[in-house]
Design a protein around this motif. Structure first.
Motif, PDB file in Angstrom:
ATOM      1  N   ASN A 125     -11.935  10.979  -5.204  1.00  0.00           N
ATOM      2  CA  ASN A 125     -11.130  11.378  -6.800  1.00  0.00           C
ATOM      3  C   ASN A 125     -10.502  10.362  -7.351  1.00  0.00           C
ATOM      4  OD1 ASN A 125      -9.067  10.638  -4.994  1.00  0.00           O
ATOM      5  ND2 ASN A 125      -8.158  12.612  -4.806  1.00  0.00           N
ATOM      6  N   TYR A 133       0.764  -1.203   0.103  1.00  0.00           N
ATOM      7  CA  TYR A 133       0.013  -0.042  -0.031  1.00  0.00           C
ATOM      8  C   TYR A 133       0.959   1.358   0.148  1.00  0.00           C
ATOM      9  CZ  TYR A 133      -3.560   3.189   0.919  1.00  0.00           C
ATOM     10  OH  TYR A 133      -4.405   4.380   0.743  1.00  0.00           O
ATOM     11  N   PRO A 134       0.539   2.277  -0.875  1.00  0.00           N
ATOM     12  CA  PRO A 134       1.547   3.306  -0.901  1.00  0.00           C
ATOM     13  C   PRO A 134       1.755   3.892   0.362  1.00  0.00           C
ATOM     14  CG  PRO A 134      -0.423   3.561  -2.537  1.00  0.00           C
ATOM     15  CD  PRO A 134      -0.540   2.316  -1.568  1.00  0.00           C
ATOM     16  N   HIS A 192     -11.768  18.399  -3.411  1.00  0.00           N
ATOM     17  CA  HIS A 192     -12.001  18.380  -2.371  1.00  0.00           C
ATOM     18  C   HIS A 192     -12.397  19.675  -1.712  1.00  0.00           C
ATOM     19  CE1 HIS A 192     -10.304  14.349  -2.290  1.00  0.00           C
ATOM     20  NE2 HIS A 192      -8.975  14.695  -1.940  1.00  0.00           N
ATOM     21  N   GLY A 240      -4.324   9.867  -3.751  1.00  0.00           N
ATOM     22  CA  GLY A 240      -3.595  11.208  -4.260  1.00  0.00           C
ATOM     23  C   GLY A 240      -2.658  11.545  -3.468  1.00  0.00           C
ATOM     24  N   MET A 241      -2.482  11.691  -2.319  1.00  0.00           N
ATOM     25  CA  MET A 241      -1.565  12.282  -1.345  1.00  0.00           C
ATOM     26  C   MET A 241      -0.077  11.854  -1.767  1.00  0.00           C
ATOM     27  SD  MET A 241      -1.433  14.271   0.874  1.00  0.00           S
ATOM     28  CE  MET A 241      -0.499  14.846   2.200  1.00  0.00           C
ATOM     29  N   CYS A 294      -4.798  13.914   0.975  1.00  0.00           N
ATOM     30  CA  CYS A 294      -4.913  15.358   0.581  1.00  0.00           C
ATOM     31  C   CYS A 294      -5.906  15.962   1.226  1.00  0.00           C
ATOM     32  CB  CYS A 294      -5.100  15.529  -1.040  1.00  0.00           C
ATOM     33  SG  CYS A 294      -3.865  14.615  -1.923  1.00  0.00           S
ATOM     34  N   TYR A 295      -6.909  15.425   1.545  1.00  0.00           N
ATOM     35  CA  TYR A 295      -8.187  16.272   2.147  1.00  0.00           C
ATOM     36  C   TYR A 295      -7.717  16.447   3.633  1.00  0.00           C
ATOM     37  CZ  TYR A 295      -8.714  11.480   3.620  1.00  0.00           C
ATOM     38  OH  TYR A 295      -8.431  10.295   4.076  1.00  0.00           O
ATOM     39  N   GLY A 299     -10.991   9.882   2.240  1.00  0.00           N
ATOM     40  CA  GLY A 299     -10.941   9.758   1.088  1.00  0.00           C
ATOM     41  C   GLY A 299     -11.243   8.364   0.466  1.00  0.00           C
ATOM     42  N   ASP A 300     -11.313   8.144  -0.964  1.00  0.00           N
ATOM     43  CA  ASP A 300     -11.735   6.893  -1.440  1.00  0.00           C
ATOM     44  C   ASP A 300     -10.681   5.843  -1.224  1.00  0.00           C
ATOM     45  OD1 ASP A 300     -10.079   8.451  -3.173  1.00  0.00           O
ATOM     46  OD2 ASP A 300     -10.296   7.222  -4.843  1.00  0.00           O
ATOM     47  N   SER A 301      -9.380   6.053  -1.283  1.00  0.00           N
ATOM     48  CA  SER A 301      -8.544   5.021  -0.883  1.00  0.00           C
ATOM     49  C   SER A 301      -8.457   4.782   0.597  1.00  0.00           C
ATOM     50  CB  SER A 301      -7.246   5.597  -1.304  1.00  0.00           C
ATOM     51  OG  SER A 301      -6.112   4.563  -1.213  1.00  0.00           O
ATOM     52  N   THR A 302      -8.597   5.616   1.265  1.00  0.00           N
ATOM     53  CA  THR A 302      -8.697   5.628   2.877  1.00  0.00           C
ATOM     54  C   THR A 302      -9.806   4.741   3.223  1.00  0.00           C
ATOM     55  OG1 THR A 302      -7.421   7.680   3.083  1.00  0.00           O
ATOM     56  CG2 THR A 302      -8.319   6.556   5.268  1.00  0.00           C
ATOM     57  N   GLU A 330      -2.003  -2.168   4.480  1.00  0.00           N
ATOM     58  CA  GLU A 330      -0.760  -2.878   4.361  1.00  0.00           C
ATOM     59  C   GLU A 330      -0.897  -4.316   4.942  1.00  0.00           C
ATOM     60  OE1 GLU A 330      -1.492   0.175   5.417  1.00  0.00           O
ATOM     61  OE2 GLU A 330       0.017   1.478   4.706  1.00  0.00           O
ATOM     62  N   VAL A 368      -8.389   8.004  -6.897  1.00  0.00           N
ATOM     63  CA  VAL A 368      -6.934   7.876  -6.691  1.00  0.00           C
ATOM     64  C   VAL A 368      -6.435   7.799  -5.385  1.00  0.00           C
ATOM     65  CG1 VAL A 368      -5.893   8.303  -9.113  1.00  0.00           C
ATOM     66  CG2 VAL A 368      -6.064  10.137  -7.360  1.00  0.00           C
TER      67      VAL A 368
HETATM   68  C1  LIG Z   1      -1.226   3.080   7.432  1.00  0.00           C
HETATM   69  C2  LIG Z   1      -0.864   4.254   6.464  1.00  0.00           C
HETATM   70  N1  LIG Z   1      -0.419   4.130   5.100  1.00  0.00           N
HETATM   71  C3  LIG Z   1      -0.223   4.993   4.306  1.00  0.00           C
HETATM   72  C4  LIG Z   1      -0.150   6.129   4.670  1.00  0.00           C
HETATM   73  C5  LIG Z   1       0.214   7.050   3.333  1.00  0.00           C
HETATM   74  N2  LIG Z   1      -0.949   7.830   3.093  1.00  0.00           N
HETATM   75  C6  LIG Z   1      -1.117   9.038   3.604  1.00  0.00           C
HETATM   76  S1  LIG Z   1      -2.750   9.594   2.806  1.00  0.00           S
HETATM   77  C7  LIG Z   1      -2.742   8.305   1.810  1.00  0.00           C
HETATM   78  C8  LIG Z   1      -3.795   7.829   0.790  1.00  0.00           C
HETATM   79  C9  LIG Z   1      -4.800   9.028   0.839  1.00  0.00           C
HETATM   80  O1  LIG Z   1      -5.673   8.410  -0.198  1.00  0.00           O
HETATM   81  P1  LIG Z   1      -7.309   8.992  -0.447  1.00  0.00           P
HETATM   82  O2  LIG Z   1      -7.657   8.628   0.928  1.00  0.00           O
HETATM   83  O3  LIG Z   1      -7.801   8.570  -1.793  1.00  0.00           O
HETATM   84  O4  LIG Z   1      -7.091  10.503  -0.326  1.00  0.00           O
HETATM   85  P2  LIG Z   1      -6.397  11.788  -1.479  1.00  0.00           P
HETATM   86  O5  LIG Z   1      -5.204  11.855  -0.936  1.00  0.00           O
HETATM   87  O6  LIG Z   1      -6.675  10.938  -2.909  1.00  0.00           O
HETATM   88  O7  LIG Z   1      -7.330  12.982  -1.180  1.00  0.00           O
HETATM   89  C10 LIG Z   1      -1.917   7.374   2.080  1.00  0.00           C
HETATM   90  C11 LIG Z   1      -1.434   6.186   1.130  1.00  0.00           C
HETATM   91  C12 LIG Z   1      -0.618   6.511   5.883  1.00  0.00           C
HETATM   92  N3  LIG Z   1      -0.273   7.596   6.478  1.00  0.00           N
HETATM   93  N4  LIG Z   1      -0.685   5.615   6.768  1.00  0.00           N
END
Ligand SMILES: Cc1ncc(C[n+]2csc(CCOP(=O)(O)OP(=O)(O)O)c2C)c(N)n1
Lengths: 208, 611
Positions: free
Chosen positions: B465, B33-34, B374, B469-470, B394-395, B436-439, B59, B467
């Motif tokens: 969004n 996971y990024p 956002h 994003g952050m 990002c949000y 966020g969508d990824s979260t 993760e 993706v």
């Molecule tokens: C456990 C953990 N894994 C990874 C990260 C790194 N990280 C911070 S924000 C984020 C992704 C956010 O993506 P999303 O929820 O789609 O919101 P966006 O940034 O696109 O607005 C990640 C991977 C983290 N802070 N904590």
């Protein structure tokens, strides 16, 4: 080269600092030095400050450079040039790009933004080896303002040559590295940008 | 010039070097996971031929996936930022208990100084906790070499291996010799990327419940096995090539590891150094002998006194955190100053600072990009003055003035449950969770299920969004394609949320400020869970960039400043003052504006239009 040569690059996300430091570290390698580079680009995409260190030398351990140990400064933006000035050693070489990118704290937040006179005065307190370049304008005249970073690298190469700090290096070393790092259709543009940067400090531009 | 093909030398970041090492070691499956500073490892690895690489939803899933592959007999890799290992801890712990069939390496990228993190935990403790070996490279060459070594170690001792990086290793570039590693290579025109032979057939998945089914009856027998294993690794550590003594002046001995090794060598060029490439388990005899060979022993390590405490437990006197900082990251100056203060180096600092006083400078905080989808929702949240339990992405930048609309943010997936807890505690306000969508895919879904199951009037806004994003626009289950560019089904959020049992669900285009406000006002009257999905692709995606058309401010702007309240970097104060009010009129920077029209919607005078 005696010991190491420490570079600091400072700018704002999107200005091409990352490509510039990638070029620098590879130029060091091409010249036969050990070379290392360190950068923080976590938030750069969102308009934050970006800094990056590059070091060349016979032996280079740390990728980071301690405050006061920067020998060569490549500043891409006016406020960032000032922000990181304390890192320089006295008499460091500096190429300063005269671009102002005002953060929201200025544009809508009302904080003051430093003017050019203050920039020059403060830099003069630290070094008399600074040159000021309008990289964006020079690159725009060549047809693409985004090549400003390579204009600055051109200026930097001329400055380093003049200083005698890295006698092993030729302009061709730089051009070869740059050509290997930009898309084929931009190689010629970047070659011109590099040359224009060299001209900008060689012709007319006095060491201030 | 180092241009000869053999050996090929490349400048690689630590992350790229780990990817290269994983490929040279024959890794077949990698899942991650990024998370900064680890993200580039998988981005890079995914480009090698004949490998499988994926973005997992979180993760823990990534580590389970890697475990599955390693059980199936293929070398496997899972990578994450340091806090990712908290999420994956459960999987990490059982992997230690069961061991593997083929090499399993977990990469943790720690972030001293918190360049992009919520804490600076030192994950070496996880290795000790789980009875797992920990390797720590000091530069890119070692990052590659230790990655390869980690897989061998993993198989030799039947254990997962933790490879611990830090930001300055991940994001520093230094020269690396490329090798072809364990791949059997076919002749290829390009020396740099030899194409590996097709992989060997998959061995049969093990049917070995005593080892792989961790019910108490089996687990109790495995525990002594893993304790004996870590003792055996400690024995190996005594002679392993990554732990080495660099003899020097006997007056001072330094034990060090990771990036701190570089600072130690720079500041103490003549000292004796014990450089540990394996920081768990520790080689006791090696340390004892080294300590006996020097007059004064110090430990230089970033963050926790991890080695220092272990050395003290051996009964060996040493100094570490008494001299060097516990908090933040080191650099040569930090190490030198600390050493001078402790009398380890003579009086003056090696270099004097110029002491230039540059005066006040404007802050340059990271902000939501121009055109960020956002922005509209945060403008409304600020306007409605509601309490917002935020999350990570990002949000989170909705925190920054003038949007100022985030009141808590702790870790990924926390916001929804924190809002629920506050509601159950009787918080007198309506709580809005923003995620966020990824979260949401990462850890938000169980929290929303909890809100539905245990019923609280939490309003959840999913900012979709498309993706992650952050961390740099990585793909996620809502993107429609995978890390390696294959098309994938798009998991749609609205049906998913409905399936969880949320009755009030609405999807609104993220740029429709009025519609967002209307929906939130309705939701605030409810006493039930409600979900608003704001949908619009990240403005930085190539497909979105194609649609960028800048706006402009018309003459009828009277400097009311309302448009400044959306905190868009493309909106500036112009030099022109309004005649009546004397306030500066707004100006739009056409080079930044994407034409999202959020500003146009908040303008009461219709003074913002397309050019
Ligand atoms: C456990 C953990 N894994 C990874 C990260 C790194 N990280 C911070 S924000 C984020 C992704 C956010 O993506 P999303 O929820 O789609 O919101 P966006 O940034 O696109 O607005 C990640 C991977 C983290 N802070 N904590």
């Amino acid at each position: 080269m005696t010991n190491t040569l420490n570079f600091l690059l400072a700018g704002v996300g999107g200005q091409g600092t990352i490509l510039a430091s990638d070029v620098l570290v590879n130029v060091g390698l091409a010249a036969g030095y050990q070379a290392k580079q360190a950068e923080v680009h976590g938030m750069s995409q969102r308009g934050g400050s970006v800094t990056s260190f590059v070091r060349w030398g016979k032996t280079v351990y740390s990728p980071l450079v301690g405050a006061g140990e920067v020998d060569v400064y490549l500043a891409f933006e006016v406020a960032e040039a000032l922000r990181n000035l304390g890192q320089l050693r006295r008499g460091a070489l500096a190429v300063v790009n005269m671009q102002a990118i005002k953060p929201v704290t200025v544009t809508s937040g009302g904080q003051p933004y430093p003017d050019d006179d203050r920039l020059r005065a403060k830099i003069a307190e630290v070094t008399d080896q600074a040159v000021y370049v309008d990289g964006e304008r020079i690159a725009a005249a060549l047809g693409n303002a985004r090549a400003a970073n390579v204009v600055l690298l051109g200026a930097l190469s001329a400055l380093i040559e003049r200083s005698g700090l890295a006698p092993e290096l030729t302009p061709d070393d730089w051009l070869r590295v740059i050509a290997g790092r930009v898309p084929a259709k931009y190689v010629e543009l970047n070659r011109q940008a590099f040359g224009a940067g060299r001209e900008a400090v060689g012709e007319g531009q006095q060491l201030s | 010039m180092i241009e000869s093909p053999n050996p090929v030398v490349r400048m690689l970041s630590g992350d790229e070097a780990v990817a290269r090492g994983a490929w040279e070691a024959g890794v077949a499956v990698a899942s991650a996971y990024p998370g900064t500073p680890s993200t580039e490892i998988l981005e890079e690895f995914a480009r090698f031929p004949n490998v499988y690489a994926e973005w997992a939803t979180n993760e823990k899933v990534a580590v389970d996936v890697a475990i599955g592959a390693a059980y199936a007999g293929k070398r496997a890799l899972a990578t994450m930022k340091h806090v990712g290992l908290n999420v994956a801890a459960d999987a990490f712990m059982y992997a230690s208990m069961t061991g593997i069939e083929a090499g399993l390496v977990i990469v943790t990228a720690d972030d001293p100084a918190m360049h992009s993190s919520q804490n600076e935990q030192d994950n070496r403790t996880f290795a000790k906790f789980a009875r797992v070996p920990c390797l720590e490279p000091s530069d890119s060459q070692e990052a590659k070499d230790l990655t390869v070594a980690a897989f061998e170690l993993s198989e030799q001792f039947d254990t997962p291996v933790l490879l611990r990086l830090t930001t300055r290793v991940c994001h520093s570039t230094s020269a690396v010799r490329l090798e072809t590693g364990s791949w059997k290579l076919e002749e290829s025109a390009d020396d740099e990327s030899p194409i590996p032979n097709p992989q060997s057939p998959i061995p049969k998945f093990p049917r070995n419940p005593a080892k792989y089914v961790m019910v108490p009856g089996n687990a109790i027998k495995r525990h002594p096995v893993i304790e004996a294993r870590i003792r055996a690794v400690a024995e190996y550590a005594e002679t392993c090539p990554f732990n080495r003594v660099e003899p020097g002046d006997r007056a001072l001995g330094i034990i060090t590891c990771g990036i701190a090794y570089q600072y130690a060598r720079e500041v103490f060029p003549t000292a004796s150094v014990l450089k540990l490439g394996m920081t768990w388990p520790l080689p006791e005899r090696l340390i004892r002998d080294f300590a006996a060979s020097v007059d004064r022993l110090i430990v230089i390590e970033e963050l926790d006194p991890f080695i220092e405490e272990a050395v003290r437990l051996m009964g060996i006197p040493c100094e570490g955190k008494r001299i060097f900082p516990l908090v933040g990251e080191f650099d040569p100056r930090v190490v030198r100053e600390s050493a001078i203060n402790a009398g380890l180096l003579p009086g003056d600092l090696h270099v004097a600072l110029t002491g230039v006083d540059v005066g006040q400078l404007p802050a340059r905080p990271p902000v939501l990009c121009p055109g960020c989808p956002h922005r509209g929702a945060f403008y409304v949240l600020n306007k409605l003055k509601v309490l917002v339990n935020g999350d990570i992405g990002c949000y989170t930048l909705g925190l920054i003035a003038p949007l100022s609309a985030i009141h808590t943010c702790g870790c990924m997936g926390a916001g929804i449950a924190v809002a629920h807890g506050a509601a159950k505690a009787g918080s007198p306000e309506h709580h809005v969770a923003v995620i966020g969508d990824s979260t949401f895919f990462h850890t938000g879904i169980p929290a929303l299920a909890n809100v539905v199951y245990n019923q609280s009037p939490v309003i959840t806004i999913i900012m979709d969004n498309r993706v992650t994003g952050m961390t740099g626009q990585q793909e996620n289950p809502g993107s429609g394609h995978t890390l390696q560019g294959r098309p994938a089904p798009r998991i749609e959020l609205e049906p998913l949320v409905r399936a969880l049992g949320v009755k009030h669900v609405k999807t609104v285009p993220a740029y429709h400020v009025e519609e967002i406000e209307k929906t939130l006002r309705e939701y605030l009257k409810l006493d039930e869970p409600a979900v608003l999905i704001t949908e619009e692709e990240c403005a930085l995606l190539p497909s979105a960039r194609k649609r960028w058309v800048p706006l402009e401010v018309l003459d009828n702007c009277n400097g009311c400043t309302l448009c400044f309240r959306i905190g868009c970097p493309a909106i500036l104060k112009s030099d022109e003052l309004d005649e009546k009010t004397g306030r500066p009129k707004a100006l739009i920077d056409a080079s930044l504006c994407t034409g999202c029209e959020v500003c146009a919607q908040v303008c009461p005078r219709d003074a913002i239009r397309f050019r």
